[in-house]
Design a protein around this motif. Structure first.
Motif, short mmCIF file in Angstrom:
data_model
loop_
_atom_site.label_atom_id
_atom_site.label_comp_id
_atom_site.label_asym_id
_atom_site.label_seq_id
_atom_site.Cartn_x
_atom_site.Cartn_y
_atom_site.Cartn_z
N SER A 120 49.10 157.33 95.83
CA SER A 120 49.14 155.89 95.43
C SER A 120 49.05 155.02 96.49
O SER A 120 50.05 155.39 97.51
N ASP B 13 50.77 152.99 98.11
CA ASP B 13 51.98 152.33 97.90
C ASP B 13 52.71 152.14 99.14
O ASP B 13 53.36 153.35 99.59
N THR C 268 60.56 148.54 94.93
CA THR C 268 59.25 148.88 94.73
C THR C 268 58.52 147.70 94.10
O THR C 268 59.04 146.69 94.40
N ASP C 269 57.35 147.98 93.43
CA ASP C 269 56.67 146.64 93.07
C ASP C 269 57.48 146.02 92.08
O ASP C 269 57.33 144.81 91.79
N ARG D 27 56.53 153.35 98.79
CA ARG D 27 56.61 154.89 98.79
C ARG D 27 56.47 155.46 100.09
O ARG D 27 57.29 156.44 100.47
N LYS E 272 51.62 145.33 95.10
CA LYS E 272 52.53 146.21 95.83
C LYS E 272 53.01 145.42 97.16
O LYS E 272 53.49 146.30 97.87
#
Ligand SMILES: [Zn+2]
Length: 387
Positions: free
Chosen positions: A292, A294, A370-371, A297, A113
């Motif tokens: 997550s 991430d 996003t990833d 996010r 990510k």
């Protein structure tokens, strides 16, 4: 290596430029237009790519990766209190090999990510810190371990005893710093001992309850007491007042974790007030059992929740929090695409369904990426994911 033809968010201000980027060893050595490849130099065609600095996740607890989702509906205390939270029960009841494997998975996940560096508050004393080092070994992500003494006497009491002082010295020898659970779990002399190390970091003012408990039990503010540990950085500061933010300038910065605060019902950090007070603000995803790890996010949520509160922060500044500021707060040489900085960067596909057309690269990264838009991750000068 020469990364050619990308749109680059370069330097500490993330200036939007068309540039080639040269990597020498593990560092960026040149950023500029039309760089010529040296004989035998590897050339990476980055046309159509948006190059952003490797993301810095400035606060995690990857140790609870094994407990994903169990905190749903719990409060801060119920979920993560170091002595009696649900997390404590899970950590002590899980075989170490499984914990270590899940931590390793969290490191791999972060790298996929675009996270190239993270700082973890690792529970479990010296063995806990070693477990994370083993879990992250061989994965090309920069892992900063903030170890912890499992010692929670509360605000009354005296200094560390000899055995704990020896454990602290051992932690300092193997860790990047000490990650203190909070001022309320420690008496003044212990906070001051941590402060004398010059390498502490601490959770502070995460919830209204923790702030009230400090006043009730000590007659002093939680942030005021947290600063006894002379922290490199403070984590959370959701319920920090203007005076607290002014005092926090003594630290390198504040790590805000807005999704974690929301999930645990702790409130919303005012990242704009922190910035306006002159604090360097970084972002972290906090407990993997809650969120997550991430950073896409986290950036999106940080930005949108600030807007929802009528306290908007430009997307460019939010991206700085997740890159330049994160490195500054952690004291690393990464977080920016500049000569001399660690060669960590994320190549996003600007032609992807998610991002195209990119009118505003900051908005694209913070609100849309996003990833699935990650084409490659470069860490320490090597392509370590994708390409
Ligand atoms: Zn934390």
């Amino acid at each position: 290596m020469l990364a050619r033809g990308a749109r680059v968010l370069a330097g500490p201000s993330l200036e939007d430029v068309e540039a080639d980027v040269r990597v020498t060893g593990g560092s960026f050595s040149e950023v500029g237009p039309d760089l010529r490849a040296a004989p035998g130099e590897e050339v990476l065609d980055c046309s159509g790519m948006l190059a952003v600095p490797g993301l810095v996740n400035a606060h995690t607890h990857v140790g609870d990766s094994v407990a994903k989702g169990i905190s749903d509906g719990l409060t801060v205390e119920g979920a993560v209190h170091p002595a009696y939270g649900a997390k404590r029960r899970v950590l002590s009841g899980t075989p170490p090999a499984l914990l270590e494997g899940m931590m390793r998975s969290a490191c791999r996940l972060m790298l996929s990510k675009g996270v190239t560096a993270f700082a973890d508050f690792r529970e479990g004393g010296l063995e806990g810190a070693r477990m994370l080092r083993r879990a992250a070994s061989g994965i090309p992500i920069r892992c900063l371990v903030f170890g912890r003494l499992e010692h929670y006497p509360g605000p009354g009491g005296g200094p560390l005893d000899g055995a704990r002082r020896a454990e602290l010295a051992a932690l300092l020898a193997e860790c990047d710093g000490i990650g203190i659970s909070g001022a309320n779990e420690n008496p003044d002399p212990v906070l001051e001992e941590y402060g004398a190390t010059g390498r502490a970091a601490i959770h502070a003012a995460e919830s209204a309850q923790s702030v009230a408990a400090s006043l009730e039990r000590t007659g002093r503010g939680e942030v005021e007491r947290a600063l006894l540990a002379r922290p490199l950085f403070l984590v959370h500061m959701v319920h920090a007042g203007p005076g607290d933010l002014g005092a926090a300038r003594a630290a390198r910065g504040i790590v805000a974790c807005p999704r974690s605060n929301a999930a645990l019902g702790a409130g919303a950090p005012d990242i704009r007030a922190m910035s306006d007070a002159g604090c360097t603000v970084a972002l972290g995803t906090d407990n993997v059992m809650v969120n997550s790890p991430d950073m896409f996010r986290e950036m999106d949520y940080a930005s949108r929740s600030a807007e929802a509160a009528g306290r908007p922060v430009p997307a460019r500044d939010v991206l700085r929090m997740a890159t330049v500021n994160g490195a500054r707060v952690l004291g690393t040489r990464g977080g920016q695409i500049s000569p001399g900085a660690d060669a960590d960067m994320v190549l996003l596909d600007a032609r992807s369904l998610e991002l195209a057309p990119v009118h505003d690269p900051y908005e694209a990264v913070v609100h849309r990426a996003t990833d699935s838009s990650v084409r490659a991750v470069v860490a320490g000068g090597r392509v370590v994911h994708g390409a």
